[in-house]
Design a protein around this motif. Structure first.
Motif, PDB file in Angstrom:
ATOM      1  N   MET A   1       0.490  89.788  26.835  1.00 51.99           N
ATOM      2  CA  MET A   1      -0.072  88.883  27.822  1.00 51.99           C
ATOM      3  C   MET A   1      -0.592  89.687  29.010  1.00 51.99           C
ATOM      4  SD  MET A   1       1.701  85.649  29.807  1.00 51.99           S
ATOM      5  CE  MET A   1       3.174  86.533  30.225  1.00 51.99           C
ATOM      6  N   GLU A   2      -1.797  89.357  29.421  1.00 52.03           N
ATOM      7  CA  GLU A   2      -2.422  90.001  30.567  1.00 52.03           C
ATOM      8  C   GLU A   2      -1.731  89.548  31.849  1.00 52.03           C
ATOM      9  OE1 GLU A   2      -6.739  89.833  32.840  1.00 52.03           O
ATOM     10  OE2 GLU A   2      -6.566  89.066  30.815  1.00 52.03           O
ATOM     11  N   ARG A   3      -1.457  90.488  32.731  1.00 49.67           N
ATOM     12  CA  ARG A   3      -0.847  90.136  34.018  1.00 49.67           C
ATOM     13  C   ARG A   3      -1.954  89.722  34.974  1.00 49.67           C
ATOM     14  NH1 ARG A   3       2.897  89.768  37.605  1.00 49.67           N
ATOM     15  NH2 ARG A   3       3.066  91.026  39.469  1.00 49.67           N
ATOM     16  N   ALA A   4      -1.751  88.583  35.614  1.00 52.15           N
ATOM     17  CA  ALA A   4      -2.740  88.063  36.552  1.00 52.15           C
ATOM     18  C   ALA A   4      -2.692  88.837  37.864  1.00 52.15           C
ATOM     19  CB  ALA A   4      -2.477  86.596  36.823  1.00 52.15           C
ATOM     20  N   VAL A   5      -3.858  88.924  38.495  1.00 51.40           N
ATOM     21  CA  VAL A   5      -3.972  89.526  39.814  1.00 51.40           C
ATOM     22  C   VAL A   5      -4.646  88.496  40.711  1.00 51.40           C
ATOM     23  CG1 VAL A   5      -4.995  91.395  41.157  1.00 51.40           C
ATOM     24  CG2 VAL A   5      -4.209  91.826  38.819  1.00 51.40           C
ATOM     25  N   VAL A   6      -3.949  88.080  41.770  1.00 49.85           N
ATOM     26  CA  VAL A   6      -4.483  87.090  42.691  1.00 49.85           C
ATOM     27  C   VAL A   6      -5.180  87.821  43.830  1.00 49.85           C
ATOM     28  CG1 VAL A   6      -3.912  85.226  44.297  1.00 49.85           C
ATOM     29  CG2 VAL A   6      -2.733  85.393  42.082  1.00 49.85           C
ATOM     30  N   HIS A   7      -6.435  87.406  44.095  1.00 49.99           N
ATOM     31  CA  HIS A   7      -7.227  88.048  45.155  1.00 49.99           C
ATOM     32  C   HIS A   7      -7.241  87.256  46.451  1.00 49.99           C
ATOM     33  CE1 HIS A   7      -8.695  90.973  42.335  1.00 49.99           C
ATOM     34  NE2 HIS A   7      -9.218  90.046  41.570  1.00 49.99           N
ATOM     35  N   GLY A   8      -7.221  85.935  46.368  1.00 50.01           N
ATOM     36  CA  GLY A   8      -7.334  85.165  47.598  1.00 50.01           C
ATOM     37  C   GLY A   8      -7.174  83.677  47.400  1.00 50.01           C
ATOM     38  N   VAL A   9      -7.118  82.993  48.525  1.00 51.44           N
ATOM     39  CA  VAL A   9      -7.034  81.543  48.588  1.00 51.44           C
ATOM     40  C   VAL A   9      -8.225  81.084  49.425  1.00 51.44           C
ATOM     41  CG1 VAL A   9      -5.668  79.579  49.383  1.00 51.44           C
ATOM     42  CG2 VAL A   9      -4.512  81.599  48.463  1.00 51.44           C
ATOM     43  N   HIS A  10      -9.012  80.169  48.879  1.00 52.21           N
ATOM     44  CA  HIS A  10     -10.232  79.716  49.547  1.00 52.21           C
ATOM     45  C   HIS A  10     -10.246  78.196  49.632  1.00 52.21           C
ATOM     46  CE1 HIS A  10     -11.876  83.768  48.902  1.00 52.21           C
ATOM     47  NE2 HIS A  10     -11.216  83.689  47.762  1.00 52.21           N
ATOM     48  N   THR A  11     -10.891  77.666  50.654  1.00 57.41           N
ATOM     49  CA  THR A  11     -11.063  76.226  50.761  1.00 57.41           C
ATOM     50  C   THR A  11     -12.536  75.907  50.956  1.00 57.41           C
ATOM     51  OG1 THR A  11     -10.761  76.168  53.156  1.00 57.41           O
ATOM     52  CG2 THR A  11      -8.784  75.916  51.809  1.00 57.41           C
ATOM     53  N   SER A  12     -12.916  74.753  50.465  1.00 52.42           N
ATOM     54  CA  SER A  12     -14.290  74.270  50.640  1.00 52.42           C
ATOM     55  C   SER A  12     -14.411  73.622  52.012  1.00 52.42           C
ATOM     56  CB  SER A  12     -14.614  73.234  49.566  1.00 52.42           C
ATOM     57  OG  SER A  12     -13.909  72.019  49.830  1.00 52.42           O
ATOM     58  N   PRO A  13     -15.636  73.394  52.441  1.00 51.06           N
ATOM     59  CA  PRO A  13     -15.809  72.527  53.609  1.00 51.06           C
ATOM     60  C   PRO A  13     -15.300  71.133  53.252  1.00 51.06           C
ATOM     61  CG  PRO A  13     -17.854  73.667  53.061  1.00 51.06           C
ATOM     62  CD  PRO A  13     -16.906  73.904  51.928  1.00 51.06           C
ATOM     63  N   PRO A  14     -15.007  70.290  54.242  1.00 55.28           N
ATOM     64  CA  PRO A  14     -14.575  68.920  53.912  1.00 55.28           C
ATOM     65  C   PRO A  14     -15.568  68.252  52.968  1.00 55.28           C
ATOM     66  CG  PRO A  14     -14.302  69.342  56.241  1.00 55.28           C
ATOM     67  CD  PRO A  14     -15.052  70.523  55.674  1.00 55.28           C
ATOM     68  N   ALA A  15     -15.026  67.532  51.999  1.00 52.35           N
ATOM     69  CA  ALA A  15     -15.840  66.898  50.962  1.00 52.35           C
ATOM     70  C   ALA A  15     -15.417  65.445  50.800  1.00 52.35           C
ATOM     71  CB  ALA A  15     -15.682  67.659  49.650  1.00 52.35           C
ATOM     72  N   ALA A  16     -16.062  64.774  49.877  1.00 52.74           N
ATOM     73  CA  ALA A  16     -15.697  63.412  49.506  1.00 52.74           C
ATOM     74  C   ALA A  16     -15.414  63.391  48.010  1.00 52.74           C
ATOM     75  CB  ALA A  16     -16.838  62.447  49.843  1.00 52.74           C
ATOM     76  N   LYS A  17     -14.545  62.495  47.613  1.00 44.75           N
ATOM     77  CA  LYS A  17     -14.267  62.311  46.186  1.00 44.75           C
ATOM     78  C   LYS A  17     -14.635  60.881  45.814  1.00 44.75           C
ATOM     79  CE  LYS A  17     -10.160  61.692  44.424  1.00 44.75           C
ATOM     80  NZ  LYS A  17      -8.797  61.821  43.901  1.00 44.75           N
ATOM     81  N   ILE A  18     -15.518  60.767  44.846  1.00 40.75           N
ATOM     82  CA  ILE A  18     -15.929  59.472  44.304  1.00 40.75           C
ATOM     83  C   ILE A  18     -15.137  59.265  43.013  1.00 40.75           C
ATOM     84  CG2 ILE A  18     -17.840  58.179  43.264  1.00 40.75           C
ATOM     85  CD1 ILE A  18     -18.392  58.619  46.181  1.00 40.75           C
ATOM     86  N   THR A  19     -14.475  58.121  42.882  1.00 34.51           N
ATOM     87  CA  THR A  19     -13.736  57.802  41.667  1.00 34.51           C
ATOM     88  C   THR A  19     -14.296  56.512  41.089  1.00 34.51           C
ATOM     89  OG1 THR A  19     -11.752  58.835  42.592  1.00 34.51           O
ATOM     90  CG2 THR A  19     -11.448  57.408  40.662  1.00 34.51           C
ATOM     91  N   VAL A  20     -14.759  56.593  39.848  1.00 32.39           N
ATOM     92  CA  VAL A  20     -15.318  55.442  39.145  1.00 32.39           C
ATOM     93  C   VAL A  20     -14.314  55.060  38.063  1.00 32.39           C
ATOM     94  CG1 VAL A  20     -17.298  54.532  37.878  1.00 32.39           C
ATOM     95  CG2 VAL A  20     -17.639  56.333  39.596  1.00 32.39           C
ATOM     96  N   VAL A  21     -13.818  53.833  38.135  1.00 38.45           N
ATOM     97  CA  VAL A  21     -12.737  53.382  37.255  1.00 38.45           C
ATOM     98  C   VAL A  21     -13.267  52.367  36.237  1.00 38.45           C
ATOM     99  CG1 VAL A  21     -10.484  52.217  37.195  1.00 38.45           C
ATOM    100  CG2 VAL A  21     -11.075  53.731  39.108  1.00 38.45           C
ATOM    101  N   GLY A  22     -12.787  52.511  34.995  1.00 34.06           N
ATOM    102  CA  GLY A  22     -13.107  51.540  33.953  1.00 34.06           C
ATOM    103  C   GLY A  22     -14.495  51.694  33.371  1.00 34.06           C
ATOM    104  N   VAL A  23     -14.928  52.926  33.184  1.00 38.23           N
ATOM    105  CA  VAL A  23     -16.238  53.187  32.591  1.00 38.23           C
ATOM    106  C   VAL A  23     -16.097  52.927  31.086  1.00 38.23           C
ATOM    107  CG1 VAL A  23     -18.084  54.881  32.294  1.00 38.23           C
ATOM    108  CG2 VAL A  23     -16.691  54.910  34.380  1.00 38.23           C
ATOM    109  N   PRO A  24     -16.871  51.965  30.530  1.00 35.10           N
ATOM    110  CA  PRO A  24     -16.576  51.474  29.184  1.00 35.10           C
ATOM    111  C   PRO A  24     -16.943  52.370  28.007  1.00 35.10           C
ATOM    112  CG  PRO A  24     -18.492  50.346  30.091  1.00 35.10           C
ATOM    113  CD  PRO A  24     -17.943  51.224  31.183  1.00 35.10           C
ATOM    114  N   HIS A  25     -17.913  53.282  28.153  1.00 34.94           N
ATOM    115  CA  HIS A  25     -18.319  54.094  27.001  1.00 34.94           C
ATOM    116  C   HIS A  25     -19.125  55.296  27.487  1.00 34.94           C
ATOM    117  CE1 HIS A  25     -22.083  51.985  27.685  1.00 34.94           C
ATOM    118  NE2 HIS A  25     -21.434  50.840  27.522  1.00 34.94           N
ATOM    119  N   ALA A  26     -19.455  56.183  26.560  1.00 32.80           N
ATOM    120  CA  ALA A  26     -20.132  57.443  26.900  1.00 32.80           C
ATOM    121  C   ALA A  26     -21.480  57.217  27.575  1.00 32.80           C
ATOM    122  CB  ALA A  26     -20.311  58.304  25.646  1.00 32.80           C
TER     123      ALA A  26
END
Length: 167
Positions: A1-26
């Protein structure tokens, strides 16, 4: 197993999340994504959960949230989904590095650390070079601090999107 190397922690500018519920088909899912595209909005993280009518979640720039919400509400009946919601104060928090996906302890630690800090885990994505989560902007300071401590990343590697250094 490859050992992970963590470089940093980053954040985006403030955003919005749109959630669409009950989408019936593709075809309806495709129509939702088309409506977002017609608003000339660059989507961020996207997720689709297929149980009992799909739920689609998309992050967009904060200023784009209300227009996308309005556009989707206007076509709700035609497309056939149940509802659309807007959360307008989220941030995408990202842990970057190498081998993050191939070392299973990294995603587990990422989620455990955030949960212990009281940070909700919404829209988690895991790629080889990064792990991202959508959280409330009010949770960012705690999230960044706890991730930096857990992964031994110095404050000089914790960057807030377009807002400078997170300490």
């Amino acid at each position: 197993m490859e050992r992970a190397v963590v470089h940093g922690v980053h954040t985006s500018p403030p955003a919005a999340k749109i959630t669409v519920v009950g989408v019936p088909h593709a075809a309806a899912s495709a129509a939702v994504f088309r409506i977002v595209a017609e608003q000339k909005v660059e989507p961020g993280l996207m997720s689709q959960h297929p149980a009992d009518g799909a739920t689609i979640a998309i992050t967009v720039p904060r200023s784009s949230g209300p227009p996308v919400l309005t556009a989707l509400r206007a076509v709700r009946t035609r497309i056939g989904f149940q509802r659309v919601d807007l959360e307008d104060d989220v941030v995408v928090l990202t842990l970057t590095g190498a081998g993050l996906r191939t070392d299973p302890t990294v995603p587990a630690t990422f989620c455990e650390v955030l949960a212990r800090g009281g940070v909700r885990l919404g829209l988690v994505t895991i790629e080889n070079g990064r792990i991202s989560v959508v959280c409330g902007s009010f949770e960012v300071e705690v999230a960044v601090r706890t991730l930096c401590e857990a992964f031994e990343v110095g404050a000089d590697h914790a960057i807030r999107g377009r807002a400078g250094l997170v300490r």
